[in-house]
Design an enzyme around this catalytic site. Structure first.
Site, PDB file in Angstrom:
ATOM      1  N   GLU A  74       0.825  -1.237   0.000  1.00  0.00           N
ATOM      2  CA  GLU A  74       0.000   0.000   0.000  1.00  0.00           C
ATOM      3  C   GLU A  74       0.844   1.265   0.000  1.00  0.00           C
ATOM      4  OE1 GLU A  74      -3.012  -0.211   3.098  1.00  0.00           O
ATOM      5  OE2 GLU A  74      -4.141  -1.689   1.949  1.00  0.00           O
TER       6      GLU A  74
ATOM      7  N   GLU B  50      -5.593  -8.210  -0.492  1.00  0.00           N
ATOM      8  CA  GLU B  50      -6.309  -7.929   0.760  1.00  0.00           C
ATOM      9  C   GLU B  50      -7.758  -7.703   0.391  1.00  0.00           C
ATOM     10  OE1 GLU B  50      -4.735  -5.104   3.610  1.00  0.00           O
ATOM     11  OE2 GLU B  50      -2.677  -5.589   3.030  1.00  0.00           O
TER      12      GLU B  50
HETATM   13  O1  AHR Z   1      -5.363  -5.773   6.966  1.00  0.00           O
HETATM   14  C1  AHR Z   1      -5.168  -4.655   7.796  1.00  0.00           C
HETATM   15  C2  AHR Z   1      -4.400  -3.537   7.097  1.00  0.00           C
HETATM   16  O2  AHR Z   1      -5.173  -3.050   6.046  1.00  0.00           O
HETATM   17  C3  AHR Z   1      -3.097  -3.920   6.429  1.00  0.00           C
HETATM   18  O3  AHR Z   1      -2.019  -3.920   7.300  1.00  0.00           O
HETATM   19  C4  AHR Z   1      -2.934  -2.849   5.411  1.00  0.00           C
HETATM   20  O4  AHR Z   1      -2.192  -3.272   4.290  1.00  0.00           O
HETATM   21  C5  AHR Z   1      -4.347  -2.449   5.065  1.00  0.00           C
HETATM   22  O5  AHR Z   1      -4.525  -1.073   5.106  1.00  0.00           O
END
Ligand code: AHR
Length: 502
Positions: A173, A292
């Site tokens: 990210e 994610e």
């Molecule tokens: O999954 C929780 C967080 O969400 C992770 O660390 C990050 O990559 C995202 O913002």
């Protein structure tokens, strides 16, 4: 009652399903690693401190690859801290989650745990506070067979053979202002390109993921992907996508439209990536690593956010421990359907996360481990979805979404393999049952319903808890049958279902 008809045409196959669609994600965050998968002293812990009840649940979940060790955590992580004799490992402050990291679990211990759960490692390198050199050090340590100072160190630490990590994430990210080392798309793209080139020089067999946007609502979404890929197109295999959904302001119907957002997100990233490829006259196609995705009550977490004093850096505090109800699991199942509907371009995905932290599996220190509602759509889809992903176009009514306009009140996808087929369905209506008739006449080996699973409850907010860990489970879908080559199914409102045909 709303009625819907559909058909499954195997000639319209979207593509072969990559097992990596059913990946997970373990971050050093809250009670995920410490007091989650690793709890020495627990009566179910093995000699290495891994909870066997958690191992059994992760195996049952059916997770292919596991992304590690972050997440935001990786952007401040020094991988060397987690290898070597445990008593000599440094204790550090984790700036991402304001916690103390003891480094008692690192690469070797995590691989030991993966060997128990039967999943494959997907590693992220730190491109936040570190750069190309440290990524190359880690790759050499993990994947190289030639004896060097680093690989001899690996052998001395217990692994003579390389870890052989196939998929590597180039940071996490990096578009997010909250990220340690956050930078512009141009700066990140150049760094990712240099790092990727070096990593391929060392190990040409690896697959690389460049950071895409951390959400479709990011102000830089689209422009970020374009610019990052302009720098990295020839160097990487995947661009990442991250998405989290939650119910806002008690609007369950709008929440039930979340999969439309994921669908548009994927389409936009594919279009952007292909436009960059076309401008370069490249035949190469960049795939999406949706590394994610989940339901996450982020605003609840932000509201609750505990402010720590300057000297308070807890070890494994309770963080992001969302409790999932039936409605969450139905949206979650719809997100899985959406990933399958894009199996041609989404070739890897990671459910974020696995244990205690926005997770399908919960544990109590010294106590039980249990399945959240979201566990069921994941474990069943992972087990039944094989072969080719095939669309199930439905003629069905719609509801009006403030964000997306008319949204179909049901959604479905099928997977077809040599032994039969599986169908995954969701009823997004809050009030109306859905009566679905799906024409199977173009399919072989689908004369009978072999198994069916329904996730629904009169109480859409019912959940599994420490006190009632088995309040919600799936049950067979009554009345699901094949007659004259047509599958007949009736889903109650707010329901997810899976059917195996053979
Ligand atoms: O999954 C929780 C967080 O969400 C992770 O660390 C990050 O990559 C995202 O913002």
């Amino acid at each position: 009652m709303s009625a819907a008809t559909g058909r499954i045409d195997p000639d319209a196959s979207i593509g072969a399903i990559d097992r990596r669609l059913f990946g997970g994600f373990v971050e050093h965050l809250g009670r995920h690693v410490y007091d989650g998968i690793f709890e020495p002293g627990h009566e179910r812990a093995d000699a290495r401190g891994f909870r066997e009840d958690v191992v059994a649940l992760v195996r049952e979940l059916g997770v292919s690859t596991i992304r590690y060790p972050g997440g935001n955590f990786v952007s401040g992580y020094r991988w060397e801290d987690g290898v070597g004799p445990r008593e000599q490992r440094p204790v550090r402050l984790d700036l991402a989650w304001h916690a103390t990291e003891t480094n008692q679990i690192g690469l070797h211990e995590f691989q030991d745990w993966l060997d128990l759960v039967g999943s494959e490692l997907m590693l992220a390198v730190n491109l936040g506070t570190r750069g190309t050199a440290e990524a190359l050090d880690l790759l050499e340590y993990a994947n190289t067979a030639v004896p060097t100072t680093r690989t001899l160190e690996r052998a001395a630490n217990g692994r003579e053979q390389p870890f052989g990590v196939k998929v590597w994430c180039l940071g996490n990210e990096m578009d997010g202002p909250w990220q340690l080392g956050h930078r512009s798309a141009a700066d990140y793209g150049k760094l990712a390109s240099r790092t990727a080139k070096g990593m391929r020089q060392l190990d040409p067999s690896i697959e690389l993921v460049a950071c895409g946007s951390s959400g479709r609502s990011m102000p830089t979404f689209g422009a970020w992907e374009r610019e990052v890929l302009e720098h990295t197109y020839d160097d990487v295999d995947f661009i990442s996508a991250h998405a989290y959904y939650q119910e806002h302001d008690g609007d369950a119907q709008e929440f039930l439209a979340s999969a439309v957002d994921m669908h548009r997100f994927i389409e936009a990233v594919v279009t952007t990536a292909d436009a960059v490829g076309a401008a370069r006259k490249s035949d190469k196609r960049i795939m999406i690593s949706f590394d994610e995705w989940n339901v996450w009550y982020l605003t609840r977490w932000e509201e609750l956010a505990v402010t720590y004093g300057p000297d308070e850096w807890p070890v494994a505090p309770r963080q992001l421990e969302d409790q999932y109800h039936v409605l969450d699991a139905v949206v979650f199942g719809d997100l899985l359907i959406t990933l399958l509907q894009h199996a041609d371009r989404v070739r890897s995905a990671s459910l974020a996360q696995l244990v205690n932290v926005i997770a399908p599996i919960m544990t109590e220190p010294g106590g039980i481990a249990w399945r959240q509602t979201t566990f069921f759509p994941f474990s069943i889809t992972s087990r039944l979805a094989r072969g080719e992903s095939v669309p199930v176009p439905l003629e069905v009514g719609a509801f009006e979404s403030a964000r997306f306009g008319a949204v179909a009140s049901a959604n479905a996808v099928a997977t077809v393999d040599e032994d039969g087929a599986s169908v995954f369905l969701v009823n997004r209506s809050l009030t109306e049952p859905a009566e679905l008739s799906i024409d199977l006449s173009r399919l072989q080996n689908t004369a009978r319903v072999l198994e069916s699973h329904l996730l629904a409850d009169d109480d859409h907010y019912a959940a599994n808890t420490l006190e009632q860990p088995e309040r919600i489970a799936t049950r067979p879908l009554e009345g699901a049958r094949v007659e004259d080559g047509v599958l007949h199914v009736t889903l109650p409102p707010v329901a997810w279902a899976a059917i195996r045909l053979g």
